[in-house]
Scaffold this motif. Structure first.
Motif, mmCIF file in Angstrom:
data_model
loop_
_atom_site.group_PDB
_atom_site.id
_atom_site.type_symbol
_atom_site.label_atom_id
_atom_site.label_comp_id
_atom_site.label_asym_id
_atom_site.label_seq_id
_atom_site.Cartn_x
_atom_site.Cartn_y
_atom_site.Cartn_z
ATOM 1 N N ARG A 137 9.494 3.520 16.022
ATOM 2 C CA ARG A 137 9.888 2.423 16.910
ATOM 3 C C ARG A 137 8.867 1.299 16.921
ATOM 4 N NH1 ARG A 137 15.013 2.040 18.893
ATOM 5 N NH2 ARG A 137 15.880 4.117 18.854
ATOM 6 N N LEU A 138 7.604 1.633 16.665
ATOM 7 C CA LEU A 138 6.555 0.618 16.575
ATOM 8 C C LEU A 138 6.467 0.020 15.174
ATOM 9 C CD1 LEU A 138 3.778 2.355 18.698
ATOM 10 C CD2 LEU A 138 5.113 0.341 19.319
ATOM 11 N N LEU A 139 7.427 0.379 14.326
ATOM 12 C CA LEU A 139 7.552 -0.118 12.947
ATOM 13 C C LEU A 139 6.402 0.329 12.053
ATOM 14 C CD1 LEU A 139 8.883 -3.706 13.726
ATOM 15 C CD2 LEU A 139 10.195 -1.640 13.224
ATOM 16 N N ASN A 140 5.852 1.495 12.317
ATOM 17 C CA ASN A 140 4.846 2.121 11.456
ATOM 18 C C ASN A 140 5.546 3.197 10.626
ATOM 19 O OD1 ASN A 140 2.930 0.522 12.725
ATOM 20 N ND2 ASN A 140 2.439 2.092 14.223
ATOM 21 N N SER A 141 6.377 2.763 9.701
ATOM 22 C CA SER A 141 7.234 3.687 8.962
ATOM 23 C C SER A 141 6.452 4.682 8.116
ATOM 24 C CB SER A 141 8.204 2.903 8.078
ATOM 25 O OG SER A 141 9.028 2.090 8.875
ATOM 26 N N ASP A 142 5.370 4.240 7.501
ATOM 27 C CA ASP A 142 4.590 5.154 6.660
ATOM 28 C C ASP A 142 3.957 6.273 7.490
ATOM 29 O OD1 ASP A 142 5.210 3.734 4.349
ATOM 30 O OD2 ASP A 142 3.468 2.416 4.562
ATOM 31 N N ASP A 143 3.403 5.912 8.647
ATOM 32 C CA ASP A 143 2.835 6.925 9.536
ATOM 33 C C ASP A 143 3.915 7.892 10.014
ATOM 34 O OD1 ASP A 143 0.371 5.708 9.284
ATOM 35 O OD2 ASP A 143 0.527 4.610 11.182
ATOM 36 N N ALA A 144 5.087 7.342 10.339
ATOM 37 C CA ALA A 144 6.191 8.182 10.807
ATOM 38 C C ALA A 144 6.606 9.170 9.719
ATOM 39 C CB ALA A 144 7.373 7.319 11.233
ATOM 40 N N CYS A 145 6.699 8.704 8.475
ATOM 41 C CA CYS A 145 7.065 9.599 7.366
ATOM 42 C C CYS A 145 6.043 10.728 7.219
ATOM 43 C CB CYS A 145 7.171 8.817 6.059
ATOM 44 S SG CYS A 145 8.646 7.820 5.903
ATOM 45 N N ASP A 146 4.765 10.383 7.292
ATOM 46 C CA ASP A 146 3.720 11.410 7.180
ATOM 47 C C ASP A 146 3.839 12.445 8.303
ATOM 48 O OD1 ASP A 146 2.723 10.125 4.942
ATOM 49 O OD2 ASP A 146 1.155 9.055 6.066
ATOM 50 N N LEU A 147 4.120 11.967 9.504
ATOM 51 C CA LEU A 147 4.246 12.889 10.639
ATOM 52 C C LEU A 147 5.467 13.786 10.499
ATOM 53 C CD1 LEU A 147 3.205 10.379 13.417
ATOM 54 C CD2 LEU A 147 1.994 12.487 12.819
ATOM 55 N N TYR A 148 6.582 13.231 10.037
ATOM 56 C CA TYR A 148 7.773 14.063 9.818
ATOM 57 C C TYR A 148 7.505 15.112 8.746
ATOM 58 C CZ TYR A 148 10.741 11.070 12.731
ATOM 59 O OH TYR A 148 11.306 10.395 13.783
ATOM 60 N N ARG A 149 6.728 14.756 7.732
ATOM 61 C CA ARG A 149 6.376 15.734 6.696
ATOM 62 C C ARG A 149 5.511 16.855 7.274
ATOM 63 N NH1 ARG A 149 5.598 10.814 3.555
ATOM 64 N NH2 ARG A 149 7.480 10.526 2.309
ATOM 65 N N LYS A 150 4.613 16.507 8.200
ATOM 66 C CA LYS A 150 3.802 17.539 8.859
ATOM 67 C C LYS A 150 4.685 18.491 9.663
ATOM 68 C CE LYS A 150 -0.513 14.958 9.362
ATOM 69 N NZ LYS A 150 -1.450 14.359 10.336
ATOM 70 N N VAL A 151 5.686 17.928 10.336
ATOM 71 C CA VAL A 151 6.607 18.768 11.100
ATOM 72 C C VAL A 151 7.321 19.727 10.164
ATOM 73 C CG1 VAL A 151 8.708 18.778 12.501
ATOM 74 C CG2 VAL A 151 6.954 17.078 12.936
ATOM 75 N N LEU A 152 7.783 19.205 9.028
ATOM 76 C CA LEU A 152 8.503 20.055 8.077
ATOM 77 C C LEU A 152 7.583 21.105 7.454
ATOM 78 C CD1 LEU A 152 10.856 17.431 6.425
ATOM 79 C CD2 LEU A 152 11.468 19.277 8.000
#
Length: 196
Positions: A137-152
């Protein structure tokens, strides 16, 4: 043969109405239970309690009832009283506080509390998912992708992380595809080379 059509229609209608009645009844019971819990906790004066557990319970009911400003205030009180609580309790309260702030569109505040939750418990997939969503939502898409990968990595079957990661990756691919086509082609030109 024609006589079965009205009976079939009526049976289908009765079945549909029964399903709707069950769903509505369950929802009514859930709302009633939340109302009773809220009343019980307010009568017990849980909002002025010194116990972080009671405050968290009150805030949970407030969150389910979508009373986000009240839940935020209650969770802030709970966070102040977490000094002697285990790390998991600290993570739960900080994550809930982040969720409450995110529901009020305060994503930068939510990020701070999600990070606090992760400091208390590093392998907390719910907080990671929530942090990734706030970063998105803060438009930090790269950080969001990394975090989703950590969740997975923690939970390979996590549907939320998998779905959001795929959506983000598609969006990033489209953006990089548009960026590369616009940077290589310059300005668009018509067939006679004069541009628009």
């Amino acid at each position: 043969m024609d006589s079965f059509l009205p009976q079939t229609y009526l049976l289908g209608l009765i079945g549909l109405l029964a399903i709707v009645a069950v769903v509505a009844g369950r929802q009514l019971l859930r709302v009633r239970r939340d109302e009773m819990n809220l009343i019980r906790l307010e009568q017990a004066d849980a909002s002025s309690s010194k116990d972080a557990g009671q405050l968290y319970e009150l805030a949970s009911v407030q969150l389910r009832k979508r009373l986000y400003p009240q839940a935020t205030a209650t969770l802030r009180q709970a966070a102040k009283r977490l000094s002697n609580e285990p790390d998991e309790a600290k993570a739960l309260v900080q994550n809930a506080l982040g969720f409450s702030l995110a529901a009020q569109k305060d994503f930068s505040g939510a990020v701070r509390h999600y990070k606090s939750a992760l400091q208390a418990k590093a392998d907390y997939p719910v907080a990671l998912n929530n942090l990734a969503f706030a970063q998105e939502r803060l438009l930090n898409s790269d950080d969001a992708c990394d975090l989703y990968r950590k969740v997975l990595a923690l939970e390979p079957a996590n549907k939320t992380a998998r779905t959001r990661l795929k959506r983000l990756e598609r969006t990033l691919q489209r953006q990089t595809g548009k960026a590369s086509s616009s940077s290589s082609g310059g300005s668009p030109e018509s067939s006679d080379g004069r541009g628009f």
